[in-house]
Design an enzyme around this catalytic site. Structure first.
Site, mmCIF file in Angstrom:
data_model
loop_
_atom_site.group_PDB
_atom_site.id
_atom_site.type_symbol
_atom_site.label_atom_id
_atom_site.label_comp_id
_atom_site.label_asym_id
_atom_site.label_seq_id
_atom_site.Cartn_x
_atom_site.Cartn_y
_atom_site.Cartn_z
ATOM 1 N N GLU A 118 0.862 -1.196 0.000
ATOM 2 C CA GLU A 118 0.000 0.000 0.000
ATOM 3 C C GLU A 118 0.902 1.251 0.000
ATOM 4 O O GLU A 118 1.961 1.245 0.636
ATOM 5 C CB GLU A 118 -0.834 -0.068 1.285
ATOM 6 C CG GLU A 118 -1.763 1.095 1.547
ATOM 7 C CD GLU A 118 -2.469 0.933 2.919
ATOM 8 O OE1 GLU A 118 -2.044 0.079 3.741
ATOM 9 O OE2 GLU A 118 -3.440 1.664 3.158
ATOM 10 N N LYS B 249 -9.460 2.216 -1.772
ATOM 11 C CA LYS B 249 -9.677 1.579 -0.466
ATOM 12 C C LYS B 249 -11.010 2.008 0.149
ATOM 13 O O LYS B 249 -11.265 3.202 0.352
ATOM 14 C CB LYS B 249 -8.527 1.943 0.471
ATOM 15 C CG LYS B 249 -8.532 1.234 1.812
ATOM 16 C CD LYS B 249 -7.254 1.593 2.577
ATOM 17 C CE LYS B 249 -7.103 0.830 3.867
ATOM 18 N NZ LYS B 249 -5.819 1.165 4.540
ATOM 19 N N CYS C 167 -5.139 -3.326 2.512
ATOM 20 C CA CYS C 167 -4.858 -3.396 3.940
ATOM 21 C C CYS C 167 -6.099 -3.598 4.817
ATOM 22 O O CYS C 167 -6.649 -4.682 4.831
ATOM 23 C CB CYS C 167 -4.053 -2.172 4.369
ATOM 24 S SG CYS C 167 -3.065 -2.520 5.847
HETATM 25 C C1 ACM Z 1 -3.917 -0.058 7.191
HETATM 26 O O1 ACM Z 1 -5.033 -0.210 6.696
HETATM 27 N N1 ACM Z 1 -2.936 0.519 6.527
HETATM 28 C C2 ACM Z 1 -3.642 -0.551 8.550
#
Ligand code: ACM
Length: 273
Positions: free
Chosen positions: A38, A109, A142
């Site tokens: 990420e 995300k 993530c």
């Molecule tokens: C995250 O979502 N970077 C912990």
């Protein structure tokens, strides 16, 4: 199909330095698909909106998408990588998929972690699955791991491999992704970052490394250490198409969606009172 994960510690704000480092690592390996962490070009710990604005890039016109497309062409392979995206006045914690023919698609995300909520807008593109001929790829980023709905939707849409760029801080995800693999009979590739990031006077985060590739039966085919490194294994995307667990259980056919309606809206009381 040969899949790889690259785990490293980006230098905050140094997009070109980080891209060069990635290209150096990648140039030594042979793979069909590689997943990078990420926010691999920028680092994670933003301290102001101004910083986000100066580092976020347009997709696909931006520098990182162009550079990774060039690398994908050179390697004749596919790359999934996380980066900060700018679209108008909105900023997203995004991931791109590029291949030998260039840009293929993006994911934004959906579930933002902690202070990411100060800097990014939650993703608005649902959960995309991309058919790249050698496999059907789903992408999540993530903290999406803690919402099993994300992996489930990708699996129901036909994803055979989940590409999961990450910057993990909590110690739970690597274990949870084994369960995500088992409950969906799907291959999961988590590319985490390593190192400690310090910004400003107080902020410091330690990332957990241990990037991993898990097969449809929850077997950890590859688990990296805390070092900067790259790992590759062979996987069989076709193994994800068989959802049979026993002679009389198919993980998808046996679902009871008519009893799951609470999952598709927020209940009026969130603590069940
Ligand atoms: C995250 O979502 N970077 C912990």
């Amino acid at each position: 199909m040969k899949v790889a994960v690259l785990q490293f510690s980006p230098v905050f704000g140094q997009i070109e330095v980080n891209l060069t480092k990635v290209e150096d690592y990648i140039s030594k390996e042979i793979f069909d698909l590689i997943v990078l962490p990420e926010l691999f070009t920028t680092g994670y710990l933003f301290t102001s909106q101004k910083e986000v604005k100066s580092l976020a890039e347009k997709i696909p016109e931006g520098f990182t998408t162009k550079e990774l497309s060039r690398v994908a062409r050179k390697k004749d392979a596919f790359i999934v990588a996380g980066l900060a995206e700018r679209e108008g006045e909105n900023f997203y914690n995004s991931a791109i998929l590029v291949g030998p023919e260039g840009f293929i698609g993006r994911y934004r995300k959906v579930h933002l972690f902690n202070e990411e909520k100060f800097w990014f807008t939650p993703g608005n593109l649902e959960f995309p699955v991309f058919n790249i001929e050698i496999a059907r790829l789903g992408i999540m980023i993530c903290f999406d791991w803690i919402f099993p709905e994300a992996t489930r939707i990708l699996a129901l849409k036909g994803a055979e491999l989940i590409c999961h760029p990450a910057n993990l801080i909590l110690p739970f995800c690597q274990k949870a992704m084994v369960t995500r693999s088992i409950e969906n009979r799907i291959i999961c590739i988590t590319a985490n970052r390593t190192g400690i990031e310090r910004r400003g006077t107080q902020k410091e985060l330690k990332f957990t490394g241990a990037s991993q590739i898990v097969n449809t039966e929850g077997r950890i085919l590859l688990r990296l250490s805390q070092e900067e490194t790259i790992g590759t294994v062979n996987v069989d995307p076709a193994s994800s198409r068989n959802k049979h667990l026993t002679d009389h259980n198919d993980l998808f056919i046996d679902r009871r969606p008519e009893l799951y309606s609470l999952l598709t809206h927020q209940p009026s009381s969130l603590n069940g009172a």
